[in-house]
Design an enzyme around this catalytic site. Structure first.
Site, PDB file in Angstrom:
ATOM      1  CG  ASN A   9      -1.715   1.224   1.406  1.00  0.00           C
ATOM      2  OD1 ASN A   9      -1.793   2.045   0.486  1.00  0.00           O
ATOM      3  ND2 ASN A   9      -2.324   1.388   2.574  1.00  0.00           N
ATOM      4  CE  LYS A  11      -0.165   3.353   4.646  1.00  0.00           C
ATOM      5  NZ  LYS A  11      -0.053   3.450   6.089  1.00  0.00           N
ATOM      6  CG  HIS A  96      -5.814   1.996   4.965  1.00  0.00           C
ATOM      7  ND1 HIS A  96      -5.386   2.981   5.817  1.00  0.00           N
ATOM      8  CD2 HIS A  96      -4.823   1.083   4.893  1.00  0.00           C
ATOM      9  CE1 HIS A  96      -4.165   2.671   6.240  1.00  0.00           C
ATOM     10  NE2 HIS A  96      -3.800   1.527   5.695  1.00  0.00           N
ATOM     11  CD  GLU A  98      -2.856   5.644   6.558  1.00  0.00           C
ATOM     12  OE1 GLU A  98      -2.808   5.701   5.306  1.00  0.00           O
ATOM     13  OE2 GLU A  98      -1.944   5.138   7.243  1.00  0.00           O
ATOM     14  CD  GLU A 168      -3.616  -2.405   7.297  1.00  0.00           C
ATOM     15  OE1 GLU A 168      -2.463  -2.582   6.894  1.00  0.00           O
ATOM     16  OE2 GLU A 168      -4.309  -1.446   6.950  1.00  0.00           O
ATOM     17  N   GLY A 174       2.353   2.510  10.643  1.00  0.00           N
ATOM     18  CA  GLY A 174       3.293   3.606  10.444  1.00  0.00           C
ATOM     19  C   GLY A 174       3.979   4.072  11.719  1.00  0.00           C
ATOM     20  CB  SER A 214       5.113  -1.490  11.929  1.00  0.00           C
ATOM     21  OG  SER A 214       4.695  -0.143  12.123  1.00  0.00           O
TER      22      SER A 214
HETATM   23  P1  PGA Z   1       2.748   0.448   7.626  1.00  0.00           P
HETATM   24  O1  PGA Z   1       1.298   0.624   6.948  1.00  0.00           O
HETATM   25  O2  PGA Z   1       3.304  -0.851   7.080  1.00  0.00           O
HETATM   26  O3  PGA Z   1       3.527   1.644   7.196  1.00  0.00           O
HETATM   27  O4  PGA Z   1       2.539   0.373   9.096  1.00  0.00           O
HETATM   28  C1  PGA Z   1       0.428  -0.458   6.787  1.00  0.00           C
HETATM   29  C2  PGA Z   1      -0.864   0.002   6.179  1.00  0.00           C
HETATM   30  O5  PGA Z   1      -1.323   1.121   6.506  1.00  0.00           O
HETATM   31  O6  PGA Z   1      -1.481  -0.707   5.355  1.00  0.00           O
END
Ligand code: PGA
Length: 260
Positions: A9, A11, A96, A98, A168, A174, A214
């Site tokens: 992803n 983003k 997601h 976010e 998640e 992140g 992460s």
């Molecule tokens: P990250 O993001 O690996 O940077 O923690 C995962 C995601 O948001 O799908």
């Protein structure tokens, strides 16, 4: 057995087409023709067409990070499932965190998008997960349950079997904080149990449930080895070909060893 799905992803990254294409090409070259794990890249909308060309001849799938529930019409700024298929998409991420937390997307909206994604013949990746406050308040299962039942409402068993889920935990996205394998496996087992109750054991056994938050080359193997973790949705570490390839390699090793 379920085949692992490792999806990147990206983003809102990277900021140029040139860098995006170079990243996709690096992953394509590193993976070669291997199909022992499934791999997909989810770049921003504006790069999809160009990345589709770059991935030609490769088994790597192409995903969008969102879509709208209507097929076409007066919806300024939105993009439909049919448009995504037209530019070469195979997958689409929905719900997601976010978008749920940052932009107020609800499970009812995710459900409408999911129905439209299935209609467009895209493989949806539906994300669920609790915040830090919810985990501390021991609300993890309740929150995940609410997101699952709302987002997946009305699906047939066959549609469920073709839908990917991603657990998640928001506190792990992140942040560099990863759920331990025990924490992740516990929620994945809970999700599998809910799927079995709702859609039947046979369907539950077919659903790919990714972990995200992460995931890095050095923690991927222990997470992917868990019995109910069927892949990874990778943010930060998917922006560097060598890191993403390291996670894919961990998936290939786990697959070669056989899951419990
Ligand atoms: P990250 O993001 O690996 O940077 O923690 C995962 C995601 O948001 O799908």
């Amino acid at each position: 057995m379920r085949t692992l799905l490792i999806a990147g992803n990206w983003k809102m990254n990277p900021i140029s087409t040139e860098t995006a294409v170079a990243l996709a090409e690096g992953i394509k070259t590193g993976l070669g023709t291997a199909t022992d794990v499934h791999v997909a890249l989810c770049p921003p909308f504006v790069y999809l067409s160009r990345i589709d060309q770059a991935l030609e001849g490769s088994p790597v799938g192409l995903g969008a990070q969102d879509m709208f529930w209507e097929a076409a019409g007066a919806f300024t700024g939105e993009i439909s499932g049919a448009m995504l298929v037209d530019v070469g998409c195979t997958h689409v991420i929905l719900g997601h965190s976010e978008r749920r937390h940052g932009l107020g997307e609800t499970s009812a909206e995710v459900n409408k998008k999911l129905v439209a994604a299935i209609e467009a013949k895209l493989i949806p990746i539906v994300c669920v997960g609790e915040t830090k406050e919810e985990r501390l308040a021991e609300q993890t299962e309740a929150v995940v349950l609410e997101q699952l039942s709302g987002s997946l409402a009305g699906l047939s068993a066959e549609q469920m079997a073709g839908t990917v889920l991603a657990y998640e935990p928001v506190w792990a996205i992140g942040t560099g904080l990863t759920a331990t394998r025990e924490q992740a496996q516990a929620v994945h087992a809970f999700i599998r149990g809910w799927l079995a109750q709702t859609f039947g054991e046979a369907t539950a056994a077919r659903v790919v449930v990714q972990y995200g938050g992460s995931v890095k080359p050095d923690n991927a193997q222990e997470l992917l080895a868990c019995p109910d973790i069927d892949g990874a949705l990778v943010g930060g570490a998917s922006l560097k070909a060598s890191d993403f390839l390291g996670i894919i390699k961990a998936g290939q090793e786990v697959t070669a060893l056989g899951k419990p």
